[in-house]
Design an enzyme around this catalytic site. Sequence first.
Site, PDB file in Angstrom:
ATOM      1  N   LYS B  65       0.849  -1.190   0.000  1.00  0.00           N
ATOM      2  CA  LYS B  65       0.000   0.000   0.000  1.00  0.00           C
ATOM      3  C   LYS B  65       0.887   1.244   0.000  1.00  0.00           C
ATOM      4  O   LYS B  65       1.925   1.278   0.676  1.00  0.00           O
ATOM      5  CB  LYS B  65      -0.918  -0.008   1.230  1.00  0.00           C
ATOM      6  CG  LYS B  65      -1.953   1.105   1.216  1.00  0.00           C
ATOM      7  CD  LYS B  65      -2.904   0.986   2.411  1.00  0.00           C
ATOM      8  CE  LYS B  65      -3.922   2.116   2.409  1.00  0.00           C
ATOM      9  NZ  LYS B  65      -4.852   2.035   3.554  1.00  0.00           N
ATOM     10  N   SER B 142      -9.755   2.218   2.480  1.00  0.00           N
ATOM     11  CA  SER B 142      -8.896   2.961   1.590  1.00  0.00           C
ATOM     12  C   SER B 142      -7.926   2.103   0.795  1.00  0.00           C
ATOM     13  O   SER B 142      -7.364   2.578  -0.185  1.00  0.00           O
ATOM     14  CB  SER B 142      -8.109   4.000   2.411  1.00  0.00           C
ATOM     15  OG  SER B 142      -7.207   3.366   3.294  1.00  0.00           O
ATOM     16  N   SER B 167      -9.888   0.177   6.619  1.00  0.00           N
ATOM     17  CA  SER B 167      -9.282   0.260   5.295  1.00  0.00           C
ATOM     18  C   SER B 167      -8.781  -1.059   4.737  1.00  0.00           C
ATOM     19  O   SER B 167      -8.416  -1.147   3.573  1.00  0.00           O
ATOM     20  CB  SER B 167      -8.121   1.255   5.310  1.00  0.00           C
ATOM     21  OG  SER B 167      -8.635   2.570   5.356  1.00  0.00           O
TER      22      SER B 167
END
Lengths: 461, 456
Positions: B65, B142, B167
Site C-alpha cells: 500500500k 482505503s 481500510s
Amino acid sequence: MKGEVVIGLEVHAELNTESKLFCACPTQGEEEPNTRTCPVCLGHPGSKPVANKKAVEHAAKLAMALNCRLAKQVIFSRKSYFYPDLAKNYQITQYEVPIGENGSIDISGKRIRIKRLHIEEDPASMIHPGGIGKAGYVLVDYNRSGNPLAEIVTEPDIASPEEAREFLKALITLLRYLGAFDPSKNIIKADANISIKETGYKRAEIKNITGFREIEKALEYEIARQKHEGISSQETRSWDAEKGMTQLLRKKETEEDYGYIFDPDLVPIDIEREELEKKLPELPDKKRRRYTKEYRLSEDDARILAGEFSLAQIFEKAVEKTRPVLAARWIRGELMRVLNYNKIDTSEMKINQAQFISLLQLLEKKKITDATAQKILEKLAVDDIDVESYVKKEKLGAVSDLRMIEKYCREAIAENLQAVSDYKSGKDIALNFILGSVMRKSGGKADPKEVKETLKKLINL
Amino acid sequence: MNAAEFVRQAKSGKIDPVKNTKKFLEESKKIDSDYHYFLKFNEDAPKQAKELKKGRLYGLPVSVKDCICVKGLESRAGSKILEGYEPVFDAAAIEKIKAEGGVIVGKTAQDVFGFGSFNVNVGIGYKVPKNPFDKTRATGGSSGGAAGMVQKSELPHIAISESTGGSIAAPACYCGVYGMTPTYGRVSRYGLMDYANSMDKIGVMAKDIEDVALVMEIISGYDERDSTSKDLPAEKYTEKSDSRFRVAVVKESLGKGVEQDVKKNLIAKLGKLKYEEVSLPLTFRYGIQAYYLISLSEASTNLAKYCGMRYGKHEKLEGNFNEYFSGVRSKNFSKEEKRRIILGTFARMSGFRDAFYMKALQVRTKIIEEYRQHFRKYDIVVTPAMPNIAPKFSEIDKMTPLENYMMDIMTVGPNLAGFPHLSMPSGFSKGMPTGMLIIADHFQEKKIIDFARSLK
C-alpha cells in the site's frame, strides 16, 4: 500584594544526554549544519519517535530536587503550530500532566515557587543572515532539532533582577548536582515575564535570554525602559545581548491556540519514584547541614559552599586531604577573591582542583606562608601550573629553618632598637614593625607566626 | 496456487523468480490500465529478484500500500502532496518481507492518507481504482488497489496493506478476498505514513487464509523503533490448531440498514455452528463519532508536516513562510484532505477540545470495555464486514460526507478499540461479493485464523 517589580521565568535547560530526546542522533559534536540528523528528527513520513530514558530520568530527578509533585507517568503531547524550525510543524512536549508541578527553590531566605516542569524537544535553529529580516530568507539547521529540554516555569515570585539571577544560579546548581546539565556543553535559556507597578503591571515577555549573567542585565534594562517609555499593551520582546537592549517583536492580542493532543506515537512511561530516589545525589540543603555537622563549618561557609556546585565539588575533594576549616576558609575567602578579581564566576571556574589541593597541603604543613599561597593562587586561577614545582623553581618555600629565622630576627632587632624599646614599654604594635623587617629579609617566605614567637623570645631575654 | 506452494516451487527451481516477476509486472500493467490498482510499479523488481534471500517468501510478488515506506520507491500515501518522495528507509514490515525473499512489485492505490471507505478520495489527478467484479463499482477503501489486485491477479501475490478505521476490511469485503487487520501493536508501524497513529495497523490481504497466516507470522513482532509495538512472543499462525470456538454474533450488525443478502450469507456461512447473540449498543451508537473525532484530531497534526519545505511537492522557497506553506497545501491537498484537516483541527481547538477530542478518548475506553465484556465469554465475535455490496460510483456521488462516514459502521468498532479482525468472503449478492468480519480479543489473531480455517 504585588511589589514594585513582578517577574516570572520560563527557563529552558538543555539536558545532558548523549542522544536526542526521540532519536539516536548525538546532541553534540559535528557543527556542520544538518549533519546530526535522521528521519526522526527531520520528521520524515513514517518515522516514529522513541523517548530517551536518560532524559526522562534527568527530568524526574529535577522534579524531585525542585520539591515538585512528581507525575506517575510521563505523557507526551503534540503542540501544533506552523514554523520553519519545527520539523513536523508540531513540537513534542508535555501538556495536561507535566512531569513535575508545584515545587519551589529557596534563594537567600526567599521561596520562589515552581508552577510546572516539563520535558520537550528543542526545535531547529534558524540563522538569519545579516540579522532578522535583513536577508529576506532564513537558513534552518536541524542539528539541534530534538535535543532534550526541561522547561521550568516559576510563579511570578521574583521581585528583582538580582533575584532572577540568584534563582537561575540556584537552578543551575541543582541541575549540575544531578548531572543533568553540563555548562560547557548545554545551553540554558530563559523567557521572562516582567511588569512594574508604575505602568499598572502591564506585562512584557522577553524571549531568549541566554545564561544567568544576561538575565540580570536584560531585566534591569527592561525595568528602566518601562519606567522611561511606559508600555502600551502586552508586548513580546527579544533580548539582544550584543546591543544590551530589548526589542519589540510583537504586541500580543490573543492567546495562541496550540490544539494539544496526546502524542499517540509515544506510550506513557512509568516513573519509578523509589528507584530514582535511590539514585538522587546529596542536594544543597542536605549538604549544608552535613558541612556544619560533620566538618564544623560556620552556617555561612556551609551555605555558600553547598550552594554552588563547583565550590562544593572542590571543597569535598579538599577535605579528603586537608583540614575542612582550612579548606573552607581558603575557598570562601581567597579563591573567591581571586576569581572575583579575574571576573570569573564560580560556576565557570576552571581551576585545577588537584593543584589547588596541593596548595592547601603546602599551607597546612607550613611549607609556604599565607602570603605566598595567595600569590600562587592568583597565578593558578588563570594558569594551570604545578604548584609544588613552581614553589621549588621560584624558591618560594617557607623559611622553616629556625636558625635562619633567628638570624634575621637578631639582625632586625639590632637595626630597630627604638622599636624594641617601644615594644618593651608596652607598645605592642611596635613588634609588627620589627616583624615587617624580618619578613622583608626572608623575602616573605618566613611564617609570620614563627617570626613573632622568635622575636618575643629574643627581646624578652 | 497459494504462497507456500509457490515458494516451494520457486525453491525447487520449477518457478524462476526473475521470469515470474517480469510476468507479474506485465500482467499487472495490463490490469492496471483498466482498473488503476497501482500508483507506482517497481521497475527494478526483476533485477532485485536475482538476489533474493531463500526465505519463506522466496520469489513471491508482494504489493505494498502506498502509505508504507519502501526505500527508494516513490511513496506518497496516495497524495499529490508527497509526489516525488522516495523514502530513505524501509518500513519494518517491508524489511521483514525482504528478509524472507519477497519481491516488492509496486505501490498500490489508496484514498489519500487512508481518508475514505471507497477509494474514490484519490490524490489530485490520480485515477480511481475499479471493482474487479464490476467496473462501475468501487473497490472499497482505503486500500482499494491492494484488494482489487489480490482478486484480479492470476499469479500468486499477497498485498501488504493498512487499516485505521476499516481500510483493510472494507475493500477486502467488496473485492471478495481475505483481509487481516492485526491487533494494534502487533505489527510495527515504523515506516508507516501516519493517518491516526493510535489506530493505524499494518496488515495483509490474500486470496487464501494460509497466505494470511504465513505473512502475519512474518510481519508480526516487537520493534524498538515503534514504542507502541508490543513485546510478545511470536505466534505460529501457520500451524493449525483444532479448537472449539465460543461464537457470538452482534445483534446491531444485523439490524436496519444492512442488506438482506449480506445477513443471509453471513448466517449461511456460519452454517451449523452454534452461536449466541450479543449486543454492542455503545459501539454502534457512538463508535463512528469517536472514531472520526480521534482519527481526524491526530490526522490534522500528522499532515501538518507536509508544507513543501523538506519533502514531497515544493515550489521555490520564497516569501513569507506562512503564505508559502498555505500555498503548497492549498494546491496539493485534495478536498477530502482539507475537510479532514479542518474537522480535526476544530475538534482539538481550545474551547471545543474537552467536548470533542477528550470526550472521544473516554468513549474509546468505554467501547474497549464493552467488547471486553463479551470476550470474557466468547472467543469470536462476528458481524458483516460491510453492510452492503460495493456501491456504484454513481451511488457514491450522491452520498453526503456523513452518509459516507456511516459506511464504516461495522469496521470502526474493532479498529477504534484495537481488536484484531479478519474480513472473509461470505458469498455473493447480485454477482458481487459479501463479507463477514471475525473479531477476537487483543492479540488473539491465532484464534481468528483458526476459526476462518474451520469455516472454509
